[in-house]
Scaffold this motif. Structure first.
Motif, PDB file in Angstrom:
ATOM      1  N   HIS A   1     -30.114  42.815  18.621  1.00 23.59           N
ATOM      2  CA  HIS A   1     -30.139  42.803  20.084  1.00 23.59           C
ATOM      3  C   HIS A   1     -31.232  41.868  20.596  1.00 23.59           C
ATOM      4  O   HIS A   1     -31.987  41.294  19.800  1.00 23.59           O
ATOM      5  CB  HIS A   1     -30.308  44.225  20.633  1.00 23.59           C
ATOM      6  N   GLU A   2     -31.304  41.730  21.906  1.00 22.97           N
ATOM      7  CA  GLU A   2     -32.237  40.775  22.505  1.00 22.97           C
ATOM      8  C   GLU A   2     -33.696  41.083  22.170  1.00 22.97           C
ATOM      9  O   GLU A   2     -34.517  40.171  22.090  1.00 22.97           O
ATOM     10  CB  GLU A   2     -32.041  40.701  24.022  1.00 22.97           C
ATOM     11  N   GLY A   3     -34.024  42.337  21.952  1.00 28.40           N
ATOM     12  CA  GLY A   3     -35.389  42.681  21.549  1.00 28.40           C
ATOM     13  C   GLY A   3     -35.736  42.088  20.196  1.00 28.40           C
ATOM     14  O   GLY A   3     -36.843  41.585  19.990  1.00 28.40           O
ATOM     15  N   HIS A   4     -34.775  42.139  19.263  1.00 34.58           N
ATOM     16  CA  HIS A   4     -34.994  41.527  17.952  1.00 34.58           C
ATOM     17  C   HIS A   4     -35.215  40.023  18.088  1.00 34.58           C
ATOM     18  O   HIS A   4     -36.114  39.449  17.466  1.00 34.58           O
ATOM     19  CB  HIS A   4     -33.791  41.772  17.028  1.00 34.58           C
ATOM     20  N   ILE A   5     -34.387  39.386  18.891  1.00 34.58           N
ATOM     21  CA  ILE A   5     -34.490  37.930  19.064  1.00 34.58           C
ATOM     22  C   ILE A   5     -35.836  37.559  19.679  1.00 34.58           C
ATOM     23  O   ILE A   5     -36.490  36.606  19.240  1.00 34.58           O
ATOM     24  CB  ILE A   5     -33.318  37.381  19.910  1.00 34.58           C
ATOM     25  N   ALA A   6     -36.278  38.330  20.662  1.00 36.05           N
ATOM     26  CA  ALA A   6     -37.580  38.063  21.280  1.00 36.05           C
ATOM     27  C   ALA A   6     -38.705  38.206  20.261  1.00 36.05           C
ATOM     28  O   ALA A   6     -39.599  37.349  20.182  1.00 36.05           O
ATOM     29  CB  ALA A   6     -37.800  39.006  22.468  1.00 36.05           C
TER      30      ALA A   6
ATOM     31  N   ILE B   1     -34.979  48.349  25.340  1.00 37.32           N
ATOM     32  CA  ILE B   1     -34.008  47.812  24.387  1.00 37.32           C
ATOM     33  C   ILE B   1     -34.380  48.279  22.983  1.00 37.32           C
ATOM     34  O   ILE B   1     -35.457  47.980  22.486  1.00 37.32           O
ATOM     35  CB  ILE B   1     -33.977  46.259  24.414  1.00 37.32           C
ATOM     36  N   SER B   2     -33.471  49.013  22.359  1.00 37.84           N
ATOM     37  CA  SER B   2     -33.660  49.430  20.969  1.00 37.84           C
ATOM     38  C   SER B   2     -32.298  49.775  20.377  1.00 37.84           C
ATOM     39  O   SER B   2     -31.351  50.066  21.113  1.00 37.84           O
ATOM     40  CB  SER B   2     -34.579  50.652  20.881  1.00 37.84           C
ATOM     41  N   THR B   3     -32.223  49.751  19.071  1.00 38.95           N
ATOM     42  CA  THR B   3     -30.979  50.123  18.411  1.00 38.95           C
ATOM     43  C   THR B   3     -30.641  51.573  18.720  1.00 38.95           C
ATOM     44  O   THR B   3     -29.477  51.903  18.988  1.00 38.95           O
ATOM     45  CB  THR B   3     -31.090  49.893  16.885  1.00 38.95           C
ATOM     46  N   THR B   4     -31.640  52.438  18.692  1.00 40.57           N
ATOM     47  CA  THR B   4     -31.406  53.853  18.994  1.00 40.57           C
ATOM     48  C   THR B   4     -30.819  54.026  20.385  1.00 40.57           C
ATOM     49  O   THR B   4     -29.871  54.791  20.586  1.00 40.57           O
ATOM     50  CB  THR B   4     -32.716  54.652  18.841  1.00 40.57           C
ATOM     51  N   ALA B   5     -31.354  53.295  21.371  1.00 40.12           N
ATOM     52  CA  ALA B   5     -30.828  53.378  22.742  1.00 40.12           C
ATOM     53  C   ALA B   5     -29.386  52.882  22.815  1.00 40.12           C
ATOM     54  O   ALA B   5     -28.557  53.462  23.524  1.00 40.12           O
ATOM     55  CB  ALA B   5     -31.716  52.579  23.691  1.00 40.12           C
ATOM     56  N   ILE B   6     -29.074  51.829  22.075  1.00 47.11           N
ATOM     57  CA  ILE B   6     -27.711  51.289  22.057  1.00 47.11           C
ATOM     58  C   ILE B   6     -26.756  52.316  21.448  1.00 47.11           C
ATOM     59  O   ILE B   6     -25.669  52.561  21.972  1.00 47.11           O
ATOM     60  CB  ILE B   6     -27.652  49.948  21.289  1.00 47.11           C
ATOM     61  N   ILE B   7     -27.170  52.940  20.349  1.00 47.42           N
ATOM     62  CA  ILE B   7     -26.327  53.949  19.696  1.00 47.42           C
ATOM     63  C   ILE B   7     -26.096  55.127  20.640  1.00 47.42           C
ATOM     64  O   ILE B   7     -24.968  55.614  20.767  1.00 47.42           O
ATOM     65  CB  ILE B   7     -26.961  54.409  18.358  1.00 47.42           C
ATOM     66  N   LYS B   8     -27.149  55.593  21.319  1.00 46.29           N
ATOM     67  CA  LYS B   8     -27.002  56.708  22.271  1.00 46.29           C
ATOM     68  C   LYS B   8     -26.049  56.339  23.407  1.00 46.29           C
ATOM     69  O   LYS B   8     -25.211  57.141  23.816  1.00 46.29           O
ATOM     70  CB  LYS B   8     -28.368  57.104  22.842  1.00 46.29           C
TER      71      LYS B   8
END
Length: 163
Positions: free
Chosen positions: A42-47, A151-158
């Motif tokens: 996600h964009e957080g990873h890219i940043a 932005i986090s993977t956990t938030a995306i999964i939820k």
């Protein structure tokens, strides 16, 4: 796909790592290391990867294996397998080398690389960062990069689970 060979060449084994580190050192390259699960990119990873790459010449990204992710995050993870996660990271122009690790932490990788810069996300403090002591003792530095708020993977999964 054009340049597909060079993408997969960025994914290396631990056996290849010492040779590459020696070559980079001989060439005077500044080595940066970061690590993570990178389950749903996600964009957080890219940043974070972009900022990490700005600290040196070579960006090495350690990626937890599927077994490691299951131990750390539970049986429902990872969402994407280690091959897919590595390939996506290798496809990003910011990364130079991707290496899987099966341990719960990347300490052995960090000790092998002894990067000039060790980078972790802002949810850590220096005393919590695995390998910080070793990197600093070797004359390197530890950088903590800010996370993208919300932005986090956990938030995306939820979010996916609730829709």
């Amino acid at each position: 796909m054009r340049n597909s060979k060079s993408i997969t060449d960025k994914i290396i084994t631990t056996a290849e790592l010492p040779h590459l580190v020696n070559r980079w050192r001989l060439l005077g390259k500044k080595i940066v290391f970061t690590n993570g699960v990178f389950d749903i990119l996600h964009e957080g990873h890219i940043a974070s990867l972009s900022e990490a790459a700005s600290f040196g010449d070579i960006l090495v990204v350690g990626v937890n294996t599927d077994a490691s992710v299951k131990r750390l995050k539970g049986e429902s993870r990872p969402i994407n397998n280690e091959s897919a996660r590595s390939l996506l990271l290798a496809s990003i122009v910011l990364t130079d080398t991707i290496i899987l690790f099966d341990e719960d932490t990347p300490l052995n990788l960090i000790k092998t690389i002894l990067p000039d810069v060790l980078v972790k996300g802002g949810d850590y403090s220096i005393d919590q960062i695995v390998g910080a002591k070793e990197v600093i003792a070797n004359g390197g530095e530890v950088k903590i990069v800010e996370l993208v708020p919300g932005i986090s993977t956990t938030a995306i999964i939820k979010k996916m689970a609730s829709s």
